[in-house]
Design a protein around this motif. Structure first.
Motif, short mmCIF file in Angstrom:
data_model
loop_
_atom_site.label_atom_id
_atom_site.label_comp_id
_atom_site.label_asym_id
_atom_site.label_seq_id
_atom_site.Cartn_x
_atom_site.Cartn_y
_atom_site.Cartn_z
N ARG A 258 0.83 -1.20 0.00
CA ARG A 258 0.00 0.00 0.00
C ARG A 258 0.86 1.25 0.00
O ARG A 258 0.50 2.28 -0.56
N TYR A 259 2.01 1.15 0.65
CA TYR A 259 2.94 2.28 0.72
C TYR A 259 4.35 1.76 0.44
O TYR A 259 4.72 0.68 0.90
N GLN B 294 -1.41 6.29 -13.10
CA GLN B 294 -0.56 7.03 -12.17
C GLN B 294 -1.30 8.30 -11.75
O GLN B 294 -1.83 9.02 -12.60
N VAL C 80 0.65 8.04 -6.59
CA VAL C 80 -0.14 6.85 -6.28
C VAL C 80 -0.34 6.08 -7.57
O VAL C 80 -0.74 6.66 -8.59
N TYR C 81 -0.06 4.80 -7.52
CA TYR C 81 -0.23 3.96 -8.71
C TYR C 81 -1.48 3.10 -8.51
O TYR C 81 -1.56 2.31 -7.57
N LEU C 82 -2.43 3.29 -9.39
CA LEU C 82 -3.72 2.63 -9.30
C LEU C 82 -3.82 1.53 -10.34
O LEU C 82 -3.41 1.69 -11.49
N GLY D 35 -4.67 1.37 -4.51
CA GLY D 35 -3.47 2.09 -4.94
C GLY D 35 -2.25 1.79 -4.08
O GLY D 35 -2.36 1.33 -2.95
N THR D 36 -1.11 2.04 -4.67
CA THR D 36 0.17 2.01 -3.96
C THR D 36 0.74 3.41 -3.99
O THR D 36 0.94 3.98 -5.07
N ARG D 37 0.98 3.97 -2.81
CA ARG D 37 1.59 5.31 -2.74
C ARG D 37 3.10 5.15 -2.71
O ARG D 37 3.66 4.60 -1.76
#
Lengths: 109, 116
Positions: free
Chosen positions: B9-10, B36, B89-91, B110-112
């Motif tokens: 997630r992060y 992105q 953030v990658y969605l 997402g990944t921040r």
């Protein structure tokens, strides 16, 4: 740019009031979609309106589409504090979504 | 049922490090998308898979970005030699149908990514 452009960029209202957000675009579309994003959370699909539709309802949401003006609007009636979020219109371009910069809605209790 | 999941997630990376971001789409979904999202902006398309085939990678910002979906399910977005401008953030999103005209996309959380 093919992306939708939302207006206003930010909107602050009191609970119970209606909120209207607008989206303008430049190219022809198959459909236009509206998404909501709460702070720190993912995007949630709200409603899709096809190019041959003029109006669509879903609960407290009403979306209109005017292809002659290349614009769409999202109306949220009887707003609640939980509606506080960013709202994006997205154009479908060959399957991929092209998002606008969004309208940040704040609903104060 | 389970939605789209992403991990981590992060992620905090030092400039120059390589990172790998994972996406688990909804089971049975044919199409998978990566976006992105920079702070205060709307998501921007990166790449699109139909099953294992990468049909569109026009949004990848540089050759440091690479995505794969080898078995048509899980996808990985890899960023090599990360730069500060990669912070975003990658969605990931998936959709059920192969048909691309009227598809609803379901997004993960997402990944921040923060690049120091």
């Amino acid at each position: 740019s093919q992306q939708g452009e939302e207006d206003p960029q930010a909107l602050s209202i009191q609970e119970g009031e209606n909120a209207t957000m607008n989206c303008s675009y430049k190219t022809s579309i198959n459909n236009l979609q509206w998404y909501r994003q709460n702070s720190g959370r993912g995007l949630v699909h709200l409603i899709l309106i096809r190019s041959n539709e003029r109006e669509k309802h879903s609960g407290r949401l009403r979306v209109t589409l005017d292809t002659s003006k290349k614009s769409s609007s999202l109306l949220i009636t009887a707003s609640r504090a939980a509606d506080t979020a960013s709202y994006f219109c997205a154009l479908n371009q060959g399957g991929k979504l092209i998002f606008g910069q969004g309208t940040e809605l704040s609903v104060k209790p | 049922g389970a939605g789209v999941s992403q991990s981590p997630r992060y992620k905090v990376a030092k400039r120059g490090q390589d990172v790998a971001l994972r996406c688990d789409p909804i089971s049975g979904h044919v199409s998978l998308f990566w976006y992105q999202q920079a702070l205060g902006q709307g998501p921007e398309f990166l790449t699109y898979f139909q099953n294992e085939a990468q049909l569109d990678k026009s949004g990848l910002p540089s050759d440091r970005f690479f995505a794969e979906r080898p078995e048509g399910s899980v996808s990985t977005l890899k960023i090599q030699r990360t730069q500060q401008e990669d912070s975003a953030v990658y969605l990931c999103a998936s959709s059920l149908f192969q048909g691309i005209t009227y598809n609803e996309q379901f997004f993960g959380p997402g990944t921040r990514l923060t690049v120091l």
